[in-house]
Design an enzyme around this catalytic site. Structure first.
Site, PDB file in Angstrom:
ATOM      1  N   ARG A   1       0.849  -1.085   0.263  1.00 15.22           N
ATOM      2  CA  ARG A   1       0.019  -0.005  -0.541  1.00 15.22           C
ATOM      3  C   ARG A   1       0.997   1.331   0.047  1.00 15.22           C
ATOM      4  NH1 ARG A   1      -5.459  -0.363   2.504  1.00 15.22           N
ATOM      5  NH2 ARG A   1      -4.617  -2.020   3.208  1.00 15.22           N
TER       6      ARG A   1
ATOM      7  N   TYR B   1      -5.316  -2.132  -3.609  1.00 12.82           N
ATOM      8  CA  TYR B   1      -5.968  -2.751  -3.915  1.00 12.82           C
ATOM      9  C   TYR B   1      -7.200  -1.973  -4.156  1.00 12.82           C
ATOM     10  CZ  TYR B   1      -2.705  -4.113   0.173  1.00 12.82           C
ATOM     11  OH  TYR B   1      -1.491  -4.585   0.301  1.00 12.82           O
TER      12      TYR B   1
ATOM     13  N   ARG C   1     -12.573  -1.436  -1.712  1.00 16.31           N
ATOM     14  CA  ARG C   1     -12.481  -0.791  -0.421  1.00 16.31           C
ATOM     15  C   ARG C   1     -13.936  -0.263   0.037  1.00 16.31           C
ATOM     16  NH1 ARG C   1      -9.247   2.391   1.256  1.00 16.31           N
ATOM     17  NH2 ARG C   1      -8.018   0.793   2.690  1.00 16.31           N
TER      18      ARG C   1
ATOM     19  N   CYS D   1     -26.051  -1.971  -8.230  1.00 20.77           N
ATOM     20  CA  CYS D   1     -27.322  -2.571  -7.878  1.00 20.77           C
ATOM     21  C   CYS D   1     -26.472  -3.186  -6.661  1.00 20.77           C
ATOM     22  CB  CYS D   1     -27.529  -3.422  -9.433  1.00 20.77           C
ATOM     23  SG  CYS D   1     -28.162  -2.735 -10.471  1.00 20.77           S
ATOM     24  N   GLU D   2     -26.242  -2.143  -5.736  1.00 16.23           N
ATOM     25  CA  GLU D   2     -26.077  -1.786  -4.398  1.00 16.23           C
ATOM     26  C   GLU D   2     -26.359  -0.635  -3.966  1.00 16.23           C
ATOM     27  OE1 GLU D   2     -24.978  -4.846  -2.724  1.00 16.23           O
ATOM     28  OE2 GLU D   2     -24.384  -6.460  -4.187  1.00 16.23           O
TER      29      GLU D   2
HETATM   30  C1  LIG Z   1      -0.190  -7.784   1.877  1.00 14.76           C
HETATM   31  C2  LIG Z   1       0.709  -7.619   2.273  1.00 14.76           C
HETATM   32  C3  LIG Z   1       1.378  -7.315   2.459  1.00 14.76           C
HETATM   33  C4  LIG Z   1       2.447  -5.705   2.457  1.00 14.76           C
HETATM   34  O1  LIG Z   1       1.108  -5.003   3.097  1.00 14.76           O
HETATM   35  P1  LIG Z   1       0.934  -3.304   2.841  1.00 14.76           P
HETATM   36  O2  LIG Z   1      -0.448  -3.357   4.061  1.00 14.76           O
HETATM   37  O3  LIG Z   1       0.055  -2.854   1.923  1.00 14.76           O
HETATM   38  O4  LIG Z   1       1.954  -3.168   3.222  1.00 14.76           O
HETATM   39  C5  LIG Z   1       3.206  -7.673   3.266  1.00 14.76           C
HETATM   40  N1  LIG Z   1       3.620  -9.059   3.177  1.00 14.76           N
HETATM   41  C6  LIG Z   1       1.987 -10.293   2.655  1.00 14.76           C
HETATM   42  C7  LIG Z   1       2.676 -11.196   3.555  1.00 14.76           C
HETATM   43  C8  LIG Z   1       0.495  -9.743   2.653  1.00 14.76           C
HETATM   44  O5  LIG Z   1      -0.278 -10.409   2.475  1.00 14.76           O
END
Ligand SMILES: *Cc1c(COP(=O)(O)O)cnc(C)c1O
Length: 467
Positions: free
Chosen positions: A319, A416, A356, A387-388
């Site tokens: 993220r 995401y 999200r 349609c929600e």
């Molecule tokens: C989703 C995930 C990340 C990344 O998480 P962020 O919050 O997007 O930084 C890193 N390692 C694993 C194993 C994950 O499942």
């Protein structure tokens, strides 16, 4: 952190943006500006023109912001951590050929969690001539990898982050020669984030429990096909505190010591990802540099305390590496006023391109991209077209007066969003463009109606040949 003069008018976000340099603390990409026509520009491109050229809704990805975040991670880890280190991108945040190519070109590796993400990453590496480095760049995660996925990862010499006993056994039966693995531990660390994105507490579907560590370490040390190089943990996502990851370093350092006592030669600790970003002014994450500094120092301290040599430190942000680099542009269609209750305006996307809000009740900002300095004086709810009833992108947003045909931009949609998008209601998925210094390149084509039926099969006996 938030300046007192920050109001809800679009242009002020940008003043704000220029005062802070860590992408995860901004709301808009670092290149966001307003041009003489009062339009939002990203990467030197007028958002209104982008929509005219590439259609709506549109994901707009700013290359400079993505590269800046990548460099901040990579450089601050080199600066603050005295041992070896590696940054890998959690590609589930948004995986595409162009994105993987940019990230690899910044010296960052990949965390993949499916055969599809592995395929995408390998193809991108091949295109930029790095496929022979896959063994050092790709780490395969997941709590239920299929045998096919495991074989595919083994063939390509990826490191496999083993999640459970079933997988250890599967690897032993599949592997012809020793496979490089890491072990995913559940450290029992709580963090304040949404329940669905919390992964480090004991009641989690991921990883080995602390009460199994000793048994696990001695099992792995006795199986020669399992070449265990490190330990891994990931405690959750959208985390604003530094403490959970600092605590994690000591859990991992102690576990490494225990693994050594059980005969495992381990030199890598991976603390996962999870640093949060600013979706709205009320979010206050540490900067990328601050976070890396804190975890690096905590790791050094934890290793000193545990009396072990500094391991290679790995981090795997998703993220915070990509979210702020992207905005989504929508076109306003219908609107509905319910006097005394609420005013809705509807856009041409919604939960299919950004699931999200409906999944995690996430909050977002929005601006009128074709009238950035107009006075934002109306409270409106931005609805999607699905349609929600729950398909609401933003409840009670503040915007200038809008009408049909206006372009709204929702920032911080790089993580995401596209990766969790769907064809709900048979909406074709949006296109994505990469912008940089006035140039715009298509990186994901908009789906067509034909794409929507491409996988459908109509059995012969259902078609009517007479008519
Ligand atoms: C989703 C995930 C990340 C990344 O998480 P962020 O919050 O997007 O930084 C890193 N390692 C694993 C194993 C994950 O499942």
């Amino acid at each position: 952190m938030v300046p007192a003069n920050l109001t809800l008018r679009g242009s002020n976000y940008l003043t704000f943006a220029q005062q802070v340099t860590s992408p995860n603390q901004l709301i808009f990409p670092i290149t966001a500006q307003v041009n003489s026509q009062d339009h939002l520009t990203i990467g030197g491109c007028d958002v209104i023109e982008l929509v005219q050229n590439f259609g709506s809704p549109l994901y707009i990805l700013d290359e400079e912001t993505l590269r800046l975040a990548s460099r901040q991670y990579r450089d601050s880890l080199l600066r603050f951590y005295p041992g070896k280190s590696q940054v890998i991108y959690a590609s589930k945040a948004w995986s595409s050929l162009a994105i993987c190519a940019i990230i690899a070109s910044e010296g960052i590796g990949f965390d993949v969690v499916s055969g599809g993400e592995l395929y995408t990453t390998l193809m991108a590496l091949e295109t930029i001539g790095l496929k022979d480095k896959a063994y050092s760049l790709i780490y395969f995660h997941g709590n239920n990898k299929s045998l096919d996925e495991l074989s595919y990862a083994i063939e390509n010499h990826c490191t496999i982050i083993v999640d459970n006993w079933w997988e250890l056994e599967a690897l032993e039966s599949l592997a012809q020669e020793p496979v490089k693995i890491m072990l995913r531990l559940t450290p029992g660390i709580e963090c304040h984030t949404h329940e669905y994105i919390r992964t480090g507490s004991l009641d989690s579907k991921f990883g080995f429990d602390p009460n199994q560590f000793e048994q696990l370490f001695s099992y792995v040390s006795q199986h020669k096909k399992l070449n265990c190089v490190g330990l891994h943990a990931h405690i959750g996502s959208q985390i604003f505190e530094k403490e959970p990851h600092q605590d994690l370093t000591s859990v991992l350092a102690k576990s490494l010591q225990s693994a050594k006592e059980h005969g495992l030669e381990i030199d890598t600790l991976n603390i996962g990802g999870g640093l949060g970003i600013r979706y709205t002014e009320s979010d206050d994450p540490p900067s990328i540099v601050e976070w890396v500094e804190a975890v690096s120092k905590a790791m050094v301290d934890a290793c000193t305390l545990a009396g072990i040599a500094l391991p290679k430190l790995m981090i795997e942000p998703g993220r915070s590496l990509i979210a702020t680099a992207c905005v989504t542009a929508y076109t306003v269609g219908s609107s509905k006023e319910i006097p005394g209750i609420r005013n809705y305006i509807a856009v041409d996307g919604g939960m299919s391109d950004n699931p999200r809000p409906i999944t995690y009740q996430s909050l977002y900002r929005v601006v009128l991209a074709n009238g950035m300095s107009e006075n934002a004086q109306f409270k409106v709810t931005i609805a999607g077209k699905h349609c929600e009833s729950g398909d609401i992108l933003i409840k009670d947003a503040t915007l200038p007066e809008t009408s049909s045909g206006d372009i709204l931009v929702v920032p911080a949609t790089g993580a995401y969003n596209s990766s969790m998008s769907s064809n709900y209601n048979r909406l074709p998925r949006p296109a994505a463009v990469l912008v940089n210094q006035g140039e715009a390149n298509l990186i994901v084509k908009r789906e067509t109606y034909l794409d929507l039926v491409k996988q459908d099969v109509l059995p012969e006996r259902l078609s009517n040949h007479q008519s």
